[in-house]
Design an enzyme around this catalytic site. Structure first.
Site, PDB file in Angstrom:
ATOM      1  CG  PHE B 125     -23.143   8.102 -38.108  1.00  0.00           C
ATOM      2  CD1 PHE B 125     -22.640   8.587 -39.302  1.00  0.00           C
ATOM      3  CD2 PHE B 125     -22.589   6.932 -37.581  1.00  0.00           C
ATOM      4  CE1 PHE B 125     -21.605   7.925 -39.951  1.00  0.00           C
ATOM      5  CE2 PHE B 125     -21.556   6.268 -38.232  1.00  0.00           C
ATOM      6  CZ  PHE B 125     -21.061   6.764 -39.418  1.00  0.00           C
ATOM      7  CD  GLN B 238     -23.030  -2.077 -33.888  1.00  0.00           C
ATOM      8  OE1 GLN B 238     -21.942  -1.561 -34.098  1.00  0.00           O
ATOM      9  NE2 GLN B 238     -24.024  -1.417 -33.332  1.00  0.00           N
ATOM     10  CG  HIS B 240     -21.868  -1.801 -39.942  1.00  0.00           C
ATOM     11  ND1 HIS B 240     -22.465  -1.446 -41.124  1.00  0.00           N
ATOM     12  CD2 HIS B 240     -21.398  -0.653 -39.392  1.00  0.00           C
ATOM     13  CE1 HIS B 240     -22.355  -0.130 -41.279  1.00  0.00           C
ATOM     14  NE2 HIS B 240     -21.714   0.375 -40.247  1.00  0.00           N
ATOM     15  CG  LEU B 254     -17.966  -0.790 -42.213  1.00  0.00           C
ATOM     16  CD1 LEU B 254     -18.885  -1.775 -41.517  1.00  0.00           C
ATOM     17  CD2 LEU B 254     -17.488   0.266 -41.262  1.00  0.00           C
ATOM     18  CD  GLU B 257     -24.788   4.211 -39.024  1.00  0.00           C
ATOM     19  OE1 GLU B 257     -24.282   3.171 -38.548  1.00  0.00           O
ATOM     20  OE2 GLU B 257     -25.502   4.968 -38.374  1.00  0.00           O
ATOM     21  NE  ARG B 313     -23.455   1.250 -36.973  1.00  0.00           N
ATOM     22  CZ  ARG B 313     -22.202   1.553 -36.745  1.00  0.00           C
ATOM     23  NH1 ARG B 313     -21.467   0.805 -35.934  1.00  0.00           N
ATOM     24  NH2 ARG B 313     -21.656   2.600 -37.338  1.00  0.00           N
ATOM     25  CG  HIS B 379     -18.851  -3.015 -37.202  1.00  0.00           C
ATOM     26  ND1 HIS B 379     -17.765  -2.793 -38.019  1.00  0.00           N
ATOM     27  CD2 HIS B 379     -19.181  -1.816 -36.681  1.00  0.00           C
ATOM     28  CE1 HIS B 379     -17.461  -1.494 -37.976  1.00  0.00           C
ATOM     29  NE2 HIS B 379     -18.284  -0.887 -37.166  1.00  0.00           N
ATOM     30  NE  ARG B 414     -19.635   0.669 -31.857  1.00  0.00           N
ATOM     31  CZ  ARG B 414     -19.239   1.304 -32.966  1.00  0.00           C
ATOM     32  NH1 ARG B 414     -19.138   2.612 -32.999  1.00  0.00           N
ATOM     33  NH2 ARG B 414     -18.943   0.626 -34.054  1.00  0.00           N
TER      34      ARG B 414
END
Ligand SMILES: Cc1cc2nc3c(=O)[nH]c(=O)nc-3n(C[C@H](O)[C@H](O)[C@H](O)COP(=O)(O)OP(=O)(O)OC[C@H]3O[C@@H](n4cnc5c(N)ncnc54)[C@H](O)[C@@H]3O)c2cc1C
Ligand code: SF4
Ligand code: SF4
Ligand code: FES
Lengths: 253, 611
Positions: B125, B238, B240, B254, B257, B313, B379, B414
Site C-alpha cells: 500500500f 485527507q 483520497h 471510493l 488504493e 495520498r 476521505h 494518514r
C-alpha cells in the site's frame, strides 16, 4: 433525461398508503439517489435506511417493483423504461415507517449461535491454514447482512415460522463456523434441534436474491443439512444419497 | 413545551461508548473485559458503521510476507507519511501493538487471505515500505466489523442501535453521561455514566464529493467542543486520490488504493504515466524512476524500488488535480486508473471483487477490460479530539476518544491501512484508560436536570417552528462553501471568505424547520446534525487559515512547502466563551531521542528481527 414517477409506501404500524412522486432522472442514477432527491425536495420526512451507497453495508434493502433489492445497487436504467416504479418496505419484517423495517429479530438469531472456538495457536502465536480452506468460509463471510434472503424465504415470509427456523442468513453463518478451518465447536445438534434446518426445502429463492452472489443453498445449507443427516439419520440417508447421486435431492432433514 | 426531566427514560452504565465501528466495538469489548457495565450507542444498525466500507486492509508489521519488516519500519513509515507531525508516542504504540491486535482478530474468528505458508497474507500500500496490509480481498472492513460484532455480542455489553447522541452531561467539570434520542421513535434517553468513549468517526459530509456516508457529520467533534474539550490538527483533511468521478450520483465513492497496490497505474489523456513527474525529493531515493524498474517491483524483485503510484495520498491527489488543471484529464474530469492491462481478468476478479462489482453495477464498466476514471474525494480526518497518547483521555476528564474521531497518530497525512489498525489498537487502550479513570473516581458524577432540559429543548425546537429553512438545503450550502473555499488546495483570502460565509450560516442553522413528527424523520435528524457539521467546518477552515505552510494533506498556495517553525507546532481548537470557534498554536514537545533516531534512520539500519 426523462421524469419518472414513483409510488412509495408511506405509513407506519397504524397504516398507510402508496403516494406518488415525480422527479427528474439524471444519467447513471440508482433508485436510492431518486429516493434521496424525493426526500430533499418533496418529502423531508421520508424514512430510508442507507449508509454506504455502494452495496457494502446492506442497509438499503427494500422491494422495488416487487423484487427484493438493494436500492443503492439498482440502476434506474435497469428498470422498465415505462410505467411507475413501485417501492415498498421488506414484507417479512415488522414495519417501522415508510421504507424502514424492524430487523431486530435477525440480530437475536445471531446471538443464539455458539461463538467461534479456536484451538491454541502455534508456538509463535500464529495460526496456519491454506487459502483453499479459507475460500470456503470466505464466501459466506462476504455476507453484508442485508437480510434480503431472510425477507424472501417462504418459510419466514409466508409461513411465518420465525419461532422455528433461523433463516438462510444464519444457516450460512453456522456453515461459516462449522467449515472454519480453526473452529473446534459442534453446532450440528443445534442446527437440527434449535435452528430448524429441516424447515428449508431447498427452493433456492434465497440464493437468487443475494446481492453478494453467495451460493447460500448449494454451498451452505445443503452441506449443513447433510451433516445433520449423517449424524442423526445414518445409515438410511447414506443409501439414499448413493441412489440419488449427491446431496441435491435429499429428503428434508 | 414544558419538559419533565423525571419522565425521561434514564439508563445507567459505568461507561457509554458512542459509535459501533471498529474503534467503538473494540473499546466496548475491552470495557467489558475490565468488568465495567458497558453500553454502546450507534446511529445506524449494528455492523453497518463506516468501518464496514473499508476495503484495502489493515497495517501491521507481522513480517509474514517480507521478513525484513518490523515495528520500527512501520513506525518510521507512519512518521514520514505524517510529515513528522504525528504524536510520537501514539505512532510508537500503534506500530508495536498492531500485530498483536491483528492476531487477536484471528483468534476471534476473522479469516484473512493466506500466504503460501498458510499465514495471514499482506499486501502493498502507499507509503508502506513492505507488504504490510493484512486483508480479505477488498472487503477488509467488513471482516473487521463482523468479527468484532460476532465476538462482541457474547461479551455482555448492551447495544442501543439507531440512537443519536446529542450532547454530553457534566458534573463539576467531569463527564456525567449524555442525552440523545432513538431515531425510530424520537424518544429521548438520558444516559448516566462515569465515563464516555467517543468512537464517532469523521466529518466528511461537510463536503459534497466524499467517500463518507450520512453518518459522518462530525458529531464527536461538535459534542466534544460544546462540552469544553479540545480538538487538534483539524486542517489535515485527507483527500483520497481515487474516488469515482462518474456517474455524477456516485461521484466520490471510493476506489481502493488496493488497485494500485495490485499493480494499477495512473495515466493522463495522452497515455502518459504521469506520476513519474511528481516524485517529491524526500521519497526520491526509495521510488522507482523508470517504468522498467516499477515493473520489476511488481514482478516481485526485492531490489527494485516502489512505483510512484504508491506515493502517499496527498502527493497522488495533488498530481491528479494538476494533470486535470493542465488539460490532461480524462473526459469526465479525472485521471485514468488502469488495472486491465496490468493483470489478468481472473486475478482482478479474485483480488478486487468488490471493485469489479462496484464499477460493473454503478458505472456499467468492466475494469478487467477498460481503465477507470478517478479523481480526489474527501476521505478521512487526521485531526480530531485531542487525547493523551496512553490513556486516550481528552482534555475533559471522563471523555475518551479513539479511532477516526481522535487526533495524533496520523499527523499531517494518514497512510492507507493505518486506520483499521488504529481502531483496534486505540479502541483497546481507550477501554483500558476509561477503566483506570473510573477506578480513581471518588464519587459518581451526577448531571443536573437543567442541563438535560436544555438539551431536549434545543433538539425539539425545529419541530415546533412554523417556518424556517429546509435543513437539506442548508447542508447543501455548507458543502458548497467547503468545496469552494476549503478544498484540496487552499489560500488565505479564500479561506477567510469561507469562514465569513460559514459564520453567516449560523443563524440559518439555528432556524431550520423540520416536519413535526419525531419518528424516523430524516429532516429532523438532518436539522440536528447541522450544528455539528457547522462546528466541524469552522474548525477545519480556521485551523487551515492559521497553518501558514503546506504539509501533508494541507496545501496552501500562498505558503508553499513545509516551514520549520510549523513543524514544531499543532493547531488546537476549542470553543470560546461566546460559543465561537477559537484556534491557537501549541508548541510540540521535543521527540524522545530513541524514537527520533528510528524515524531518521536508514532502512538498512532497521531491517530484520522479525522471525
Ligand atoms: C470507502 C472507505 C474505504 C476505506 N478503506 C480503508 C482501508 O482499506 N484501510 C484503512 O485502514 N482504512 C480505510 N478507511 C478508513 C476507515 O475505514 C475509517 O477511518 C474507520 O473505519 C473509522 O472507524 P471508526 O471506528 O473510527 O468509526 P466508524 O466505523 O465510522 O463508526 C462511527 C460510529 O459512530 C457512530 N456515531 C457517530 N455519531 C454518533 C452520534 N451522534 N450518536 C451515536 N452514534 C454516533 C456511528 O453510527 C458509527 O457507529 C476507509 C474508509 C472509507 C470510507
Ligand atoms: S432454499 Fe431454504 S432457506 Fe433458501 S429460500 Fe428456500 S427454503 Fe428458504
Ligand atoms: S446471505 Fe446474501 S442476501 Fe442473505 S443477508 Fe447475506 S448478503 Fe444478504
Ligand atoms: S447503502 Fe449500503 S448497501 Fe445500499
Amino acid at each position: 433525461m426523462a421524469e419518472r414517477t414513483f409510488e412509495i409506501w408511506r405509513g407506519d404500524r397504524s397504516g398507510g398508503e402508496f403516494k406518488e412522486y415525480t422527479e427528474e432522472v439524471d444519467e447513471g442514477m440508482v433508485v436510492l439517489d431518486m429516493l434521496h432527491r424525493i426526500q430533499a425536495r418533496q418529502a423531508n420526512d421520508l424514512s430510508i435506511r442507507w449508509n454506504c451507497k455502494a452495496g457494502k453495508c446492506g442497509s438499503c434493502s427494500m422491494e422495488i417493483n416487487g423484487m427484493p433489492r438493494l436500492a443503492c445497487m439498482t440502476r434506474m436504467n435497469q428498470l422498465p423504461a415505462e410505467g411507475k416504479i413501485k417501492v415498498q418496505p421488506m414484507k417479512t419484517f415488522p414495519l417501522i415507517k415508510d421504507l424502514v423495517t424492524d430487523v431486530s429479530w435477525n440480530y437475536r438469531q445471531n446471538e443464539r449461535i455458539r461463538p467461534f472456538k479456536p484451538p491454541a495457536p502455534d508456538s509463535d502465536g500464529k495460526y496456519r491454514f491454506q487459502q483453499a480452506d479459507a475460500d470456503r468460509v470466505q464466501e459466506f463471510r462476504k455476507c453484508i447482512e442485508c437480510f434480503l434472503c431472510q425477507n424472501t424465504c417462504h418459510v419466514l415470509r409466508d409461513h411465518r415460522k420465525q419461532e422455528h427456523f433461523v433463516g438462510p442468513r444464519f444457516m450460512i453463518r453456522v456453515a461459516s463456523l462449522e467449515m472454519h478451518p480453526l473452529d473446534t465447536d459442534d453446532r450440528i445438534p443445534d442446527l437440527k434441534n434449535e435452528f430448524g434446518s429441516g424447515w428449508c426445502n431447498i427452493t433456492r429463492c434465497c440464493t437468487e436474491v443475494c446481492p453478494e452472489s453467495i451460493n447460500i443453498t448449494d454451498n451452505g445449507i445443503i452441506p449443513m443439512k447433510e451433516r445433520v443427516v449423517d449424524r442423526y439419520y445414518d445409515p438410511v440417508a447414506r443409501i439414499l444419497r448413493a441412489i440419488t447421486g449427491g446431496g441435491k435431492k435429499l429428503p428434508t432433514a | 413545551m414544558a419538559i419533565d426531566v423525571k419522565e425521561l427514560k434514564t439508563i445507567e452504565h459505568d461507561v457509554l461508548v458512542v459509535g459501533a465501528g471498529g474503534a467503538g466495538l473494540r473499546a466496548a469489548i475491552e470495557c467489558s473485559a475490565q468488568g465495567l457495565n458497558t453500553g454502546v450507542v450507534t446511529k445506524s444498525l449494528l455492523g453497518k458503521a463506516h468501518t464496514v466500507m473499508a476495503e484495502g486492509g489493515m497495517a501491521a508489521a507481522l513480517g509474514n510476507v517480507d521478513r525484513r519488516d518490523n515495528w520500527k519500519i512501520h513506525f518510521r513509515d507512519t512518521m514520514r507519511g505524517g510529515k513528522f507531525l504525528n504524536n510520537w508516542r501514539m505512532a510508537e504504540l500503534h506500530a508495536k501493538q498492531a500485530p498483536d491486535r491483528v492476531n487477536e482478530l484471528e483468534r476471534w474468528g476473522a479469516v484473512f487471505d493466506r500466504t503460501p505458508d498458510g499465514l495471514i497474507n499482506q499486501r502493498n500500500f502507499g507509503g508502506h515500505r513492505y507488504p504490510r496490509l493484512a486483508h480479505v480481498g477488498d472487503r477488509t472492513g467488513l471482516e473487521l466489523i463482523r468479527t468484532l460484532q460476532d465476538h462482541g455480542i457474547h461479551q455482555g455489553f448492551s447495544v442501543y442501535a439507531e440512537f443519536c447522541a446529542l450532547d454530553l452531561l457534566l458534573d463539576d467539570g467531569r463527564v456525567a453521561g449524555l442525552v440523545g434520542y432513538f431515531r425510530e421513535t424520537g424518544e429521548f434517553v438520558v444516559f448516566k455514566t462515569k465515563a464516555v468513549i467517543f468512537a464517532t468517526g469523521g466529518g466528511g459530509k461537510c463536503w459534497r464529493v466524499t467517500s463518507n456516508s450520512w453518518e459522518y457529520t462530525g458529531d464527536g467533534f461538535g459534542l466534544a467542543l460544546r462540552a469544553g474539550a479540545e480538538l487538534q490538527d483539524m486542517e489535515f483533511t485527507q483527500f483520497h486520490p481515487t474516488g469515482m468521478v462518474w456517474p455524477l450520483s456516485v461521484r466520490g465513492i471510493l476506489v481502493t488504493e488496493g488497485v494500485r497496490g495490485e499493480g494499477g497505474i495512473l495515466l493522463n489523456n495522452k497515455g502518459e504515466r504521469f506520476m513519474f513527474n511528481y516524485i517529491p525529493e524526500r521519497f526520491k531515493s526509495e521510488t522507482a524512476d523508470t517504468e522498467e524498474e516499477a515493473n520489476r517491483w511488481l514482478a516481485g524483485d526485492k531490489n527494485a524500488r516502489r512505483p510512484p503510484e504508491l506515493l502517499t495520498r496527498d502527493v497522488v491527489a495533488r498530481a491528479i488535480l494538476a494533470e486535470v488543471k493542465a488539460g490532461r484529464g480524462s473526459p469526465k474530469g479525472g485521471a485514468f486508473l488502469d488495472i486491465a492491462s496490468r493483470r489478468s481478468a481472473e486475478d482482478i476478479k479474485r483480488k478486487l471483487p468488490s471493485m469489479y462489482h462496484q464499477f460493473k453495477v454503478l458505472a456499467e464498466l468492466d475494469i478487467t477490460q477498460e481503465p477507470m476514471q478517478v479523481g480526489p474525494t474527501l476521505h478521512y480526518f487526521m485531526g480530531g479530539i485531542r487525547v493523551d497518547a496512553d490513556s486516550q483521555m481528552s482534555s475533559l476528564p471522563g471523555l475518551f476518544a479513539c479511532g477516526e474521531c481522535s487526533a495524533g497518530l496520523h499527523g499531517a497525512n494518514r497512510l492507507g491501512g493505518n486506520s483499521l489498525s488504529d481502531l483496534i489498537v486505540f479502541g483497546r487502550l481507550a477501554g483500558l484508560g476509561a477503566a483506570e479513570y473510573i477506578k480513581g473516581l471518588e464519587k459518581t458524577p451526577a448531571p443536573s436536570d437543567e442541563q438535560i432540559e436544555a438539551i431536549v429543548k434545543e433538539a425539539t425546537a425545529p419541530l415546533h417552528r412554523e417556518t424556517g429553512p429546509n435543513p437539506f438545503q442548508v447542508h447543501d450550502e455548507l458543502q458548497e462553501i467547503m468545496g469552494e473555499h476549503v478544498g484540496i488546495v487552499r489560500e488565505g483570502p479564500s479561506l477567510e471568505e469561507g469562514i465569513q460565509k460559514l459564520e453567516g450560516l449560523r443563524e440559518k442553522v439555528a432556524a431550520v424547520k423540520a416536519h413535526p413528527s419525531a419518528q424516523f424523520n430524516a429532516g429532523w435528524n438532518e436539522a440536528l446534525d447541522l450544528r455539528n457539521l457547522l462546528l466541524t467546518g469552522l474548525a477545519v477552515a480556521k485551523a487551515a487559515k492559521m497553518r501558514e505552510e503546506s504539509r501533508g494533506a494541507h496545501t496552501r498556495l500562498d505558503f508553499e512547502g513545509e516551514r520549520e517553525e510549523w513543524g514544531k507546532a499543532n493547531v488546537v481548537v476549542r470553543l470560546g466563551e461566546d460559543g465561537g470557534v477559537e484556534v491557537r498554536r501549541v508548541e510540540r514537545p521535543d521527540p524522545p531521542e530513541e524514537l527520533s533516531k528510528i524515524a531518521y534512520a536508514t532502512l538498512e539500519e532497521l531491517e530484520g528481527g522479525n522471525g
